[in-house]
Design an enzyme around this catalytic site. Structure first.
Site, PDB file in Angstrom:
ATOM      1  N   ASP A   1       6.630  -3.143  -5.697  1.00  0.00           N
ATOM      2  CA  ASP A   1       7.154  -4.800  -5.215  1.00  0.00           C
ATOM      3  C   ASP A   1       6.369  -5.557  -6.387  1.00  0.00           C
ATOM      4  OD1 ASP A   1       7.991  -7.434  -4.046  1.00  0.00           O
ATOM      5  OD2 ASP A   1       6.358  -7.828  -3.175  1.00  0.00           O
TER       6      ASP A   1
ATOM      7  N   TYR B   1       2.452  -2.735   3.086  1.00  0.00           N
ATOM      8  CA  TYR B   1       3.848  -3.077   4.162  1.00  0.00           C
ATOM      9  C   TYR B   1       3.850  -2.679   5.572  1.00  0.00           C
ATOM     10  CZ  TYR B   1       5.838  -6.164   0.332  1.00  0.00           C
ATOM     11  OH  TYR B   1       6.231  -6.832  -0.416  1.00  0.00           O
TER      12      TYR B   1
ATOM     13  N   ASP C   1      -2.830  -1.423 -13.341  1.00  0.00           N
ATOM     14  CA  ASP C   1      -3.465  -2.353 -14.352  1.00  0.00           C
ATOM     15  C   ASP C   1      -2.779  -2.406 -15.806  1.00  0.00           C
ATOM     16  OD1 ASP C   1      -5.217  -0.373 -14.195  1.00  0.00           O
ATOM     17  OD2 ASP C   1      -6.389  -1.520 -14.259  1.00  0.00           O
TER      18      ASP C   1
ATOM     19  N   LYS D   1      -3.776   3.331  -8.256  1.00  0.00           N
ATOM     20  CA  LYS D   1      -4.217   3.043  -8.421  1.00  0.00           C
ATOM     21  C   LYS D   1      -5.790   4.058  -8.184  1.00  0.00           C
ATOM     22  CE  LYS D   1      -7.251  -0.392 -10.046  1.00  0.00           C
ATOM     23  NZ  LYS D   1      -7.513  -0.765 -11.951  1.00  0.00           N
TER      24      LYS D   1
END
Ligand code: NAD
Length: 359
Positions: free
Chosen positions: A249, A124, A225, A191
């Site tokens: 988000d 972002y 995930d 991640k």
């Protein structure tokens, strides 16, 4: 004492929901001098920009704002007016509590999660290089030479910066929120197995911070995930979730979905001594001025604001009044009725009236 608070009604459905929220806050008896600031698509003709300088100056002065949604019109020089406000004021923490209300149709009950999203870094940051531009070609060649990895020449590139300082301050915010609100556990999410130098850094920074809270707040880590699946299958195992910007988000929309949608999901953007409270939803232009949409997300954002101000009793009373009206299911907007075309649905201002009567 009266609080000085910037009120940005916003555009689209902003006027409807912010008027509802303002009336509910005033009905709690907390005294506020509202400093009303125009912004958004409707004021471009008047100021030449959707974000007039006076808006940021007012928030800086008052230190606190209640904000309706703002449309980002194409071609204004802003990627998003809302992101610009967060960046300009360094509102680094995006707080999104997601709590089930009895009476809202959802596949899940008893959800009580708090999403804490980093607001300033990550993909972002807006550092992007367009496919086909000479500087993008130069960058691709430079990266190939440094990394010894091949990038397709017809690629666009977006940069993902994640810092130790940025990660530490958001994780600390999550722990402090947990302590102040009697929560038990903080889960850091990224991640890290794939992006070792950004997401891995986020976990390393989070572990450092977690040490300060050992014995007070439990700490754990999850991969994004796996976290998505876990939240769908067993959301009751989780409490406060802390994430870098992009994962935050996505996950906050997932959590809003668990509690029944955007109409009831509040939020806040908080920095050092500055805070802007706003619903997660946008300006829903097709419903603008129709007195139709659900004011609850905006009213619950005002509840977060009252809590932040230390007006705990007023915050609790307003939240309870919202819960009561939703549970009764009578004076609620179309989205909270069993069928969207239910003729007994009330308008935005009538739902606010019912909430005020329930206070
Ligand atoms: P949106 O949230 O405005 O609307 C999507 C749909 O969600 C609506 O059509 C409506 O069906 C539903 N919805 C939203 N709010 C609701 C409410 N209070 N009650 C009942 N239903 C509601 O999202 P969008 O259409 O993607 O965005 C429209 C504009 O809003 C864009 O310009 C976008 O940039 C802006 N936006 C602003 C903010 C913000 O101000 N923080 C956030 C998101 C989007």
């Amino acid at each position: 004492m009266a609080y000085n608070i910037t009120l940005i009604p916003g555009d689209g459905i902003g006027a409807d929901v912010s008027t509802a929220a303002r009336r509910c806050v005033e009905a709690t008896g907390v005294k506020i001098n509202w400093d009303i600031q125009e912004a958004g698509a409707d004021v471009i003709g008047k100021y030449g920009t959707p974000l007039p300088a006076g808006v940021l100056a007012s928030i800086r002065k008052n230190k606190i704002a209640l904000k309706g949604p703002l449309t980002t019109p194409i071609g204004t020089g802003f990627r998003s007016v809302n992101v610009a406000i967060r960046k300009e004021l360094d509102l680094y923490a995006c707080l999104r509590p997601c709590k089930s209300f009895k009476g809202v149709r959802s596949k899940y009950e008893n959800i009580d999660l708090v999403v804490v999203r980093e607001n300033t870094e990550d993909l972002y940051a807006g550092i992007e290089f367009e496919e086909g531009k000479p500087e993008t070609g130069n960058l691709i060649r430079e990266i190939e030479s440094l990394s010894k990895k091949k990038i397709n020449p017809d690629s666009g590139i977006s940069i993902k910066p994640i810092s130790i300082s940025g990660s530490k301050r958001i994780v600390k915010f999550g722990f402090e929120y947990a302590i102040k609100h009697g929560r038990k556990k903080v889960t850091a999410i990224s991640k890290a197995n794939i992006m070792k130098y950004t997401d891995g850094l986020f976990f390393a920074a989070a572990r450092e911070v977690a040490k300060e809270y050992e014995g007070k707040i439990e700490y754990e880590e999850r991969l994004i995930d796996n976290m998505c699946m876990q939240l769908v299958q067993k959301p009751e195992l989780y409490d406060v979730l802390v994430l870098p910007n992009l994962y935050g988000d996505i996950l906050s929309d997932l959590c809003a979905g668990l509690i029944g949608g955007l109409g009831i999901a509040p939020g806040a953007n908080i920095g050092e001594g500055l805070a802007v409270f706003e619903a997660i939803h946008g300006s829903a232009p097709k419903y603008a001025g129709l007195n139709k949409v659900n004011p609850v997300a905006m009213i619950l954002s005002a509840v977060l604001m009252l809590d932040y101000l230390g007006e705990k009793q007023a915050a609790k009373r307003l939240e309870n009044a919202v819960a009561k009206v939703i549970a009764e299911g009578k004076s609620v907007t179309y989205d909270l009725k069993p069928h969207r075309d239910d003729p007994t649905a009330v308008g935005t201002s009538q739902m606010a009236d019912a909430i005020i009567s329930a206070l």
